[in-house]
Design a protein around this motif. Structure first.
Motif, PDB file in Angstrom:
ATOM      1  N   THR A  68      30.542  -6.995  33.741  1.00  0.00           N
ATOM      2  CA  THR A  68      30.511  -6.795  32.295  1.00  0.00           C
ATOM      3  C   THR A  68      29.103  -6.359  31.887  1.00  0.00           C
ATOM      4  OG1 THR A  68      29.852  -9.070  31.816  1.00  0.00           O
ATOM      5  CG2 THR A  68      32.228  -8.627  31.986  1.00  0.00           C
ATOM      6  N   LEU A  69      29.004  -5.758  30.723  1.00  0.00           N
ATOM      7  CA  LEU A  69      27.694  -5.384  30.206  1.00  0.00           C
ATOM      8  C   LEU A  69      26.825  -6.608  29.963  1.00  0.00           C
ATOM      9  CD1 LEU A  69      28.401  -2.413  27.777  1.00  0.00           C
ATOM     10  CD2 LEU A  69      26.858  -2.414  29.738  1.00  0.00           C
ATOM     11  N   SER A  70      27.452  -7.711  29.625  1.00  0.00           N
ATOM     12  CA  SER A  70      26.690  -8.935  29.393  1.00  0.00           C
ATOM     13  C   SER A  70      26.026  -9.417  30.676  1.00  0.00           C
ATOM     14  CB  SER A  70      27.613 -10.027  28.838  1.00  0.00           C
ATOM     15  OG  SER A  70      26.915 -11.236  28.683  1.00  0.00           O
ATOM     16  N   ARG A  71      26.766  -9.398  31.793  1.00  0.00           N
ATOM     17  CA  ARG A  71      26.178  -9.817  33.070  1.00  0.00           C
ATOM     18  C   ARG A  71      25.094  -8.833  33.515  1.00  0.00           C
ATOM     19  NH1 ARG A  71      31.461 -11.164  34.803  1.00  0.00           N
ATOM     20  NH2 ARG A  71      31.514  -9.496  36.347  1.00  0.00           N
ATOM     21  N   LEU A  72      25.338  -7.561  33.289  1.00  0.00           N
ATOM     22  CA  LEU A  72      24.343  -6.558  33.649  1.00  0.00           C
ATOM     23  C   LEU A  72      23.064  -6.754  32.844  1.00  0.00           C
ATOM     24  CD1 LEU A  72      23.713  -3.973  35.292  1.00  0.00           C
ATOM     25  CD2 LEU A  72      24.585  -2.661  33.337  1.00  0.00           C
ATOM     26  N   ARG A  73      23.206  -7.000  31.556  1.00  0.00           N
ATOM     27  CA  ARG A  73      22.021  -7.217  30.710  1.00  0.00           C
ATOM     28  C   ARG A  73      21.273  -8.472  31.139  1.00  0.00           C
ATOM     29  NH1 ARG A  73      21.972 -10.041  26.005  1.00  0.00           N
ATOM     30  NH2 ARG A  73      24.227  -9.763  25.784  1.00  0.00           N
ATOM     31  N   SER A  74      21.994  -9.521  31.485  1.00  0.00           N
ATOM     32  CA  SER A  74      21.343 -10.749  31.934  1.00  0.00           C
ATOM     33  C   SER A  74      20.517 -10.505  33.192  1.00  0.00           C
ATOM     34  CB  SER A  74      22.400 -11.827  32.195  1.00  0.00           C
ATOM     35  OG  SER A  74      21.812 -13.014  32.661  1.00  0.00           O
ATOM     36  N   LEU A  75      21.064  -9.704  34.119  1.00  0.00           N
ATOM     37  CA  LEU A  75      20.318  -9.378  35.332  1.00  0.00           C
ATOM     38  C   LEU A  75      19.057  -8.591  34.992  1.00  0.00           C
ATOM     39  CD1 LEU A  75      19.980  -9.114  38.420  1.00  0.00           C
ATOM     40  CD2 LEU A  75      21.383  -7.057  38.283  1.00  0.00           C
ATOM     41  N   HIS A  76      19.184  -7.593  34.140  1.00  0.00           N
ATOM     42  CA  HIS A  76      18.024  -6.784  33.763  1.00  0.00           C
ATOM     43  C   HIS A  76      16.969  -7.626  33.058  1.00  0.00           C
ATOM     44  CE1 HIS A  76      19.053  -2.376  34.449  1.00  0.00           C
ATOM     45  NE2 HIS A  76      20.062  -3.046  34.987  1.00  0.00           N
ATOM     46  N   MET A 122      22.497   2.166  28.915  1.00  0.00           N
ATOM     47  CA  MET A 122      23.169   2.039  30.207  1.00  0.00           C
ATOM     48  C   MET A 122      24.502   2.772  30.299  1.00  0.00           C
ATOM     49  SD  MET A 122      21.208   0.349  32.261  1.00  0.00           S
ATOM     50  CE  MET A 122      19.680   0.940  31.491  1.00  0.00           C
ATOM     51  N   LEU A 123      25.225   2.895  29.190  1.00  0.00           N
ATOM     52  CA  LEU A 123      26.568   3.475  29.234  1.00  0.00           C
ATOM     53  C   LEU A 123      26.632   4.851  29.890  1.00  0.00           C
ATOM     54  CD1 LEU A 123      28.406   2.453  25.932  1.00  0.00           C
ATOM     55  CD2 LEU A 123      28.929   1.791  28.300  1.00  0.00           C
ATOM     56  N   PRO A 124      25.650   5.744  29.682  1.00  0.00           N
ATOM     57  CA  PRO A 124      25.735   7.047  30.354  1.00  0.00           C
ATOM     58  C   PRO A 124      25.719   6.954  31.881  1.00  0.00           C
ATOM     59  CG  PRO A 124      24.174   7.131  28.533  1.00  0.00           C
ATOM     60  CD  PRO A 124      24.526   5.692  28.731  1.00  0.00           C
ATOM     61  N   HIS A 125      25.293   5.808  32.418  1.00  0.00           N
ATOM     62  CA  HIS A 125      25.200   5.651  33.870  1.00  0.00           C
ATOM     63  C   HIS A 125      26.308   4.771  34.424  1.00  0.00           C
ATOM     64  CE1 HIS A 125      21.184   7.349  33.369  1.00  0.00           C
ATOM     65  NE2 HIS A 125      20.950   6.431  32.457  1.00  0.00           N
ATOM     66  N   GLU A 172      34.986  -5.664  28.683  1.00  0.00           N
ATOM     67  CA  GLU A 172      35.289  -4.505  29.513  1.00  0.00           C
ATOM     68  C   GLU A 172      34.478  -4.566  30.805  1.00  0.00           C
ATOM     69  OE1 GLU A 172      35.862   0.318  28.789  1.00  0.00           O
ATOM     70  OE2 GLU A 172      34.638  -0.887  27.402  1.00  0.00           O
ATOM     71  N   LEU A 173      35.080  -4.107  31.896  1.00  0.00           N
ATOM     72  CA  LEU A 173      34.427  -4.115  33.200  1.00  0.00           C
ATOM     73  C   LEU A 173      33.981  -2.698  33.590  1.00  0.00           C
ATOM     74  CD1 LEU A 173      36.813  -6.551  35.094  1.00  0.00           C
ATOM     75  CD2 LEU A 173      34.406  -6.982  34.510  1.00  0.00           C
ATOM     76  N   PHE A 174      32.807  -2.622  34.198  1.00  0.00           N
ATOM     77  CA  PHE A 174      32.209  -1.327  34.550  1.00  0.00           C
ATOM     78  C   PHE A 174      31.762  -1.333  36.013  1.00  0.00           C
ATOM     79  CE2 PHE A 174      31.584  -1.890  30.028  1.00  0.00           C
ATOM     80  CZ  PHE A 174      31.825  -0.645  29.483  1.00  0.00           C
TER      81      PHE A 174
END
Length: 205
Positions: free
Chosen positions: A155-163, A180-183, A200-202
């Motif tokens: 999820t975008l939330s998990r990705l943001r937490s990692l960043h 991040m969405l363009p990538h 949503e999952l990416f």
């Protein structure tokens, strides 16, 4: 007169590796070797001197395996540290390397220390860690998890937490999403947890 290498000084060549990871507490951390009990080397990065007939990459893997008990990594060359006084034993050039790995890739008893709370390190290893952190953070500002610490889909939330863990700062959700969405590629699947809206999952492009 034929020029020969004997006419030139021969500094020793070492390799030192900054292996970075994100801890379960969400801290960007680095793998270190503990201080030697006999009062020898203080806390330091895994490293070694280059042997005769050995490639730099081979020396790096050897030092990680024999000194830190770590195998299966693929460090990349980072920078050459060549200060005249970096080692009081003599002139030593260090070809520093860096890798970013999931914490599960390291031994359970490994000395992993947050980069924000480093103890005094041997030689100029604090500079090597700082250079490695800056290098990796620059990558994470440009692309979603370029070192693959997060298993897809996410999820975008998990990705943001990692960043946030890597960068050491809070990120605005909307700003991060736009960057991040363009990538990313939407998988079409949703993650449902708790009573909140499905997320949503990416995956990375």
């Amino acid at each position: 007169m034929t020029d020969t290498l004997e006419r030139y000084p021969r500094p020793s060549v070492a390799v030192d590796t900054a292996v970075l990871t994100v801890t379960s507490a969400g801290d960007l951390a680095v793998l270190l070797l503990p201080a030697e009990d006999d009062g020898g080397m203080p806390v330091r990065l895994p490293g070694t001197f280059l042997h005769e007939g050995e490639l730099l990459a081979e020396a790096v893997l050897r030092s990680l395996r024999t000194k830190a008990g770590v195998a299966g990594l693929a460090p990349r060359q980072l920078h050459v540290f060549d200060a005249i006084d970096r080692d009081d034993r003599g002139r030593v050039l260090s070809v520093a390397h860096v890798d970013v790995v999931h914490a599960s890739s390291l031994p359970p008893d490994a000395l992993v220390v947050p980069v924000s709370a480093l103890p005094p390190l041997a030689f100029d290893h604090d500079r090597i860690v700082a250079f490695a952190v800056e290098h990796v953070r620059a990558q994470y500002k440009q692309a979603p998890d370029p070192r693959g610490l997060l298993e897809a889909p996410f999820t975008l939330s998990r990705l943001r937490s990692l960043h946030e863990s890597v960068l050491g700062e809070r990120l605005l959700p909307d700003t991060f999403r736009r960057a991040m969405l363009p990538h990313l590629v939407a998988t079409g699947a949703m993650e449902r947890s708790g009573r909140g809206r499905p997320a949503e999952l990416f995956r990375r492009t």
